[in-house]
Design a protein around this motif. Structure first.
Motif, PDB file in Angstrom:
ATOM      1  N   PRO A  17       0.792  -1.235   0.000  1.00  0.00           N
ATOM      2  CA  PRO A  17       0.000   0.000   0.000  1.00  0.00           C
ATOM      3  C   PRO A  17       0.822   1.282   0.000  1.00  0.00           C
ATOM      4  N   ARG A  21      -0.008   3.997  -2.818  1.00  0.00           N
ATOM      5  CA  ARG A  21      -0.727   5.199  -2.366  1.00  0.00           C
ATOM      6  C   ARG A  21      -0.420   6.450  -3.180  1.00  0.00           C
ATOM      7  N   LEU A  33      -8.001   2.024  -0.092  1.00  0.00           N
ATOM      8  CA  LEU A  33      -6.788   1.241  -0.307  1.00  0.00           C
ATOM      9  C   LEU A  33      -6.576   0.319   0.880  1.00  0.00           C
ATOM     10  N   SER A  41      -1.857  -5.118  -2.972  1.00  0.00           N
ATOM     11  CA  SER A  41      -2.804  -4.138  -2.441  1.00  0.00           C
ATOM     12  C   SER A  41      -4.054  -4.177  -3.300  1.00  0.00           C
TER      13      SER A  41
END
Length: 279
Positions: A17, A21, A33, A41
């Motif tokens: 993640p 991101r 997320l 992810s």
């Protein structure tokens, strides 16, 4: 389609993640997320592009195709979208600048794609070329007992062999609003909040700089990459405008932004180096 549309999608990124991101922020879409196993992810979109009024709704497959291209370009990891609506279901895989590949099943599970796509999936995702390919090819054969939802679950079962584990409640063929609500209930899920272009660009530079593309941030290779992004992004954005495909326009726009940012970053750093030498 409307707010009760059966359409939905999941974006599976083969990265943690914290790596996904900053890139996902650039989509400027409301998403959640969450981690999805070792090295994976999942992004759960709210789905407004395919839940609007009759005049502005877009097919879910077209929207997610643009998203996965935008996420994969300039990243060192592939992105796989699973999508579905009332008539069909399918998947779309994007990895770097390579041509995206996808597969489609009708609602009753009838295969409607190219068999070779599954071999490409296996190759780009690093799956076993024998066992996993056989499992994937089974999804392309007629089976009266397997509808589209079962086909997607079969694909997910293969991906568990390389570490994918979806959070509970994120089941294929779930309407997008219910899917988003299920993800929102998970403590590990985080909302992606748009903080403006300045912060997004800074985060993107940090993400790219720490990836395998870091050596391409400056110098001749960086300029070649940036010009390639500009060369691909402009026709892609224009093609999306002609087709009225918001996802493709977004992908083209992000490519243009990546290219322009790359050239600007290279020039700024060169100017800084020159100033330091004069001092």
């Amino acid at each position: 389609m409307n707010a009760t549309s059966p359409a939905g999608a999941l974006l599976l990124c083969r990265a943690e993640p914290e790596t996904v991101r900053p890139v996902a922020h650039l989509l400027r879409e409301r998403m959640l997320l969450a981690p999805a196993g070792g090295g994976w992810s999942v992004l759960v979109p709210e789905g407004k592009p395919w839940r609007g009024g009759a005049a502005d709704v877009e097919p879910v497959d077209r929207v997610v195709a643009g998203w996965v291209i935008a996420l994969a370009v300039g990243s060192a990891w592939p992105v796989l979208a699973l999508w579905w609506d009332g008539d069909r279901a399918g998947c779309t895989l994007a990895s770097g600048f390579r041509r995206p590949v996808g597969y489609v099943w009708l609602a009753d599970g009838t295969p409607a794609g190219e068999d070779e796509a599954m071999r490409t999936f296996a190759e780009r995702l690093g799956l076993d070329p024998v066992q996993d390919v056989q499992s994937l090819e089974g999804l392309t054969r007629p089976d009266p007992d397997a509808d589209a939802r079962i086909r997607l679950r079969g694909l997910l079962a293969v991906l568990t062999r390389i570490g994918l584990v979806l959070p509970p409640g994120l089941d294929p063929d779930t309407p997008g609003d219910r899917l988003y609500a299920a993800a929102d209930d998970r403590p590990e899920a985080e909302p992606l909040v748009w903080t403006g272009w300045r912060e997004a660009v800074k985060a993107e530079l940090d993400a790219v700089g720490s990836s395998r593309l870091g050596p391409w941030m400056r110098g001749p290779r960086a300029r070649i990459l940036a010009r390639a992004q500009l060369a691909v992004g402009l026709p892609l954005a224009l093609w999306g405008l002609r087709r009225r495909g918001g996802g493709w326009v977004l992908a083209g726009t992000l490519l243009l932004a990546h290219g322009a940012l790359g050239l600007a970053y290279d020039r700024i750093r060169d100017a800084e180096d020159a100033a330091n030498r004069r001092e």
